[in-house]
Design a protein around this motif. Structure first.
Motif, PDB file in Angstrom:
ATOM      1  N   GLU A 199       2.764   0.386   8.476  1.00 53.92           N
ATOM      2  CA  GLU A 199       1.468  -0.173   8.871  1.00 53.92           C
ATOM      3  C   GLU A 199       0.534  -0.209   7.669  1.00 53.92           C
ATOM      4  OE1 GLU A 199      -0.456   1.858  12.124  1.00 53.92           O
ATOM      5  OE2 GLU A 199      -2.024   0.320  12.279  1.00 53.92           O
ATOM      6  N   ALA A 200      -0.226  -1.277   7.535  1.00 55.38           N
ATOM      7  CA  ALA A 200      -1.212  -1.388   6.453  1.00 55.38           C
ATOM      8  C   ALA A 200      -2.331  -0.371   6.659  1.00 55.38           C
ATOM      9  CB  ALA A 200      -1.787  -2.800   6.408  1.00 55.38           C
ATOM     10  N   THR A 201      -2.923   0.055   5.539  1.00 52.96           N
ATOM     11  CA  THR A 201      -4.028   1.009   5.589  1.00 52.96           C
ATOM     12  C   THR A 201      -5.169   0.485   4.716  1.00 52.96           C
ATOM     13  OG1 THR A 201      -3.213   2.168   3.638  1.00 52.96           O
ATOM     14  CG2 THR A 201      -2.402   2.931   5.787  1.00 52.96           C
ATOM     15  N   ALA A 202      -6.290   1.176   4.720  1.00 50.16           N
ATOM     16  CA  ALA A 202      -7.426   0.764   3.886  1.00 50.16           C
ATOM     17  C   ALA A 202      -7.036   0.792   2.403  1.00 50.16           C
ATOM     18  CB  ALA A 202      -8.635   1.654   4.148  1.00 50.16           C
ATOM     19  N   GLU A 203      -6.126   1.684   2.010  1.00 48.33           N
ATOM     20  CA  GLU A 203      -5.706   1.780   0.609  1.00 48.33           C
ATOM     21  C   GLU A 203      -4.749   0.631   0.240  1.00 48.33           C
ATOM     22  OE1 GLU A 203      -5.438   4.520   2.731  1.00 48.33           O
ATOM     23  OE2 GLU A 203      -7.434   5.095   2.036  1.00 48.33           O
ATOM     24  N   THR A 204      -3.948   0.221   1.175  1.00 53.72           N
ATOM     25  CA  THR A 204      -2.986  -0.875   0.957  1.00 53.72           C
ATOM     26  C   THR A 204      -3.196  -1.886   2.071  1.00 53.72           C
ATOM     27  OG1 THR A 204      -1.441   0.667  -0.065  1.00 53.72           O
ATOM     28  CG2 THR A 204      -0.531  -1.442   0.664  1.00 53.72           C
ATOM     29  N   PRO A 205      -4.224  -2.751   1.888  1.00 49.56           N
ATOM     30  CA  PRO A 205      -4.652  -3.585   3.010  1.00 49.56           C
ATOM     31  C   PRO A 205      -3.919  -4.916   3.121  1.00 49.56           C
ATOM     32  CG  PRO A 205      -6.258  -3.716   1.247  1.00 49.56           C
ATOM     33  CD  PRO A 205      -5.145  -2.840   0.744  1.00 49.56           C
ATOM     34  N   PHE A 206      -2.901  -5.168   2.290  1.00 47.20           N
ATOM     35  CA  PHE A 206      -2.175  -6.425   2.478  1.00 47.20           C
ATOM     36  C   PHE A 206      -0.665  -6.214   2.392  1.00 47.20           C
ATOM     37  CE2 PHE A 206      -2.813  -6.328  -2.136  1.00 47.20           C
ATOM     38  CZ  PHE A 206      -1.581  -6.734  -2.629  1.00 47.20           C
ATOM     39  N   PHE A 207       0.062  -7.078   3.095  1.00 46.89           N
ATOM     40  CA  PHE A 207       1.520  -7.119   3.024  1.00 46.89           C
ATOM     41  C   PHE A 207       1.934  -8.538   2.689  1.00 46.89           C
ATOM     42  CE2 PHE A 207       1.886  -3.520   6.357  1.00 46.89           C
ATOM     43  CZ  PHE A 207       2.016  -2.555   5.367  1.00 46.89           C
ATOM     44  N   GLN A 208       2.984  -8.650   1.898  1.00 45.21           N
ATOM     45  CA  GLN A 208       3.563  -9.952   1.561  1.00 45.21           C
ATOM     46  C   GLN A 208       5.041  -9.909   1.907  1.00 45.21           C
ATOM     47  OE1 GLN A 208       2.573  -9.160  -2.683  1.00 45.21           O
ATOM     48  NE2 GLN A 208       1.825 -11.262  -2.659  1.00 45.21           N
ATOM     49  N   ILE A 209       5.597 -11.047   2.316  1.00 45.76           N
ATOM     50  CA  ILE A 209       7.047 -11.152   2.504  1.00 45.76           C
ATOM     51  C   ILE A 209       7.520 -12.461   1.879  1.00 45.76           C
ATOM     52  CG2 ILE A 209       7.217  -9.684   4.547  1.00 45.76           C
ATOM     53  CD1 ILE A 209       7.190 -12.153   6.308  1.00 45.76           C
TER      54      ILE A 209
END
Lengths: 245, 245
Positions: free
Chosen positions: B141-151
């Protein structure tokens, strides 16, 4: 991993490499990936390497020691070849020689026999050029339409080159572009790291024009890193609002 | 290939996907990779997919038809789950179900059973969220520290996100960043292409805030493409001269 880029413009050639090497996350070290051969006024050649370090070091070693050539069996080094294409062929032969000796053993141990090399420079009487040599020892040459080659972690630093670079870019601007492309890579991928090695060669000078090693404390690199980030953020701020209501 | 990005900021969620699909260079087609499930005021969920299209379509189909749940054997769909984490678990179960049915046959024919999915949205009574679901059906799950996901083809479009995006970026700015990140990818990689699908969801609205399909003729996308390229070139022009003499 590694990131190396070579830019061949009308004015000359820029080669830039990082120096981070890793064999697993707990074995990270610093190795120069750029080698220069120079006899000022007669030839200047430079190679940047990516991939298995044992292989690339073995190739560089053979290029220095020489490879048997022709019937007589005398050894030919990068200081002996007469054209840049012959230099690329010699790099390819060195690679095939290492493969013949170590390929099977490397693959038996589950490692991949995989490298890539950029060879650039000029030899008196021949044109300046930039070659990308593959693991198989074959190679392609850069042209005015495709004036740059990248090896290693190439994707992060490609958009800026695609957007800005052409064959008519000046040598100084090509060097700046290489540094910005490297900065984008270093920021986004932990397997690419400083210090950097940069070589600039002006066409027909037949010697290294500038050669620098750039570490974290380099004031110019720090300055353009900061300026570039600020400029991107400012450019982003100025984009127009979304139109979809 | 594919490029999809999900950005989870304080204001809400942006999901953006391309639509190019290729099975070899001579079989290129356009498929939407974004699916939305919505019951306004109660739930809004969106999934963006990359990887083998037969697998991702089979997963989406199962999420619509429902998967057997509990002792009674009644079917559960994405419209039934009570939290976003349950939704991610359901996506994982659908993936494992497809793997159980098709995995062996796919691998026997030399293809890879490999997909990635971004799931984002909000269900009434639960927090908004963004999940990255892996081929194995597990997820993060994304968090405030890692707020984006790419695929998919993630690297070209990562530097701009790394440099500009934070959890405090506004929803509108997050959408612009996704578009710039996509533009960098489309320009540098021919396997990623328009039209694009973009979904924006504002936190606690429990419905799609904006949903647009962007093709080559979209005046806004064309405008920011041009402006961004010009801005990068202008920013590059303003970098200071090389210091090394």
């Amino acid at each position: 991993m590694t990131y190396c880029v070579g830019l061949a413009v009308d004015d000359g050639l820029v080669m830039l490499s990082d120096s981070r090497t890793n064999a697993g996350m707990d074995h990270i070290s610093t190795f120069r990936k750029m080698t220069v051969w120079e006899r000022p006024g007669e030839r200047v050649l430079t190679i940047a390497t990516s991939g298995n370090l044992a292989i690339t070091q073995a190739v560089i070693s053979r290029l220095n020691d020489g490879l048997p050539h022709g019937e007589g069996g005398e050894h030919v080094t990068l200081m002996d070849v007469r054209t840049l294409r012959e230099a690329a062929q010699l790099v390819g032969r060195a690679l095939r020689d290492v493969y013949a000796l170590d390929g099977e053993a490397i693959q038996e141990h589950g490692a991949e026999f995989s490298v890539a090399m950029l060879l650039g420079g000029q030899i008196k009487g021949d044109e300046m050029g930039l070659f990308h040599v593959y693991t198989a020892g074959n190679f392609i040459e850069a042209t005015a339409e495709t004036p740059f080659f990248q090896i290693g972690e190439t994707k992060y630093g490609k958009p800026i080159l695609d957007r800005v670079m052409t064959y008519k870019t000046s040598l100084e601007d090509a060097a700046k572009l290489a540094l910005i492309s490297m900065d984008s890579t270093v920021r986004s991928n932990i397997s690419v790291g400083l210090p950097l090695d940069m070589v600039m060669i002006r066409r027909d000078e037949l010697k290294v024009s500038r050669q620098v090693q750039i570490d974290e404390r380099d004031p110019y690199f720090r300055d353009i890193q900061k300026r570039w980030s600020r400029a991107l953020n400012a450019a982003f701020e100025r984009l127009p609002e979304l139109p979809w209501g």
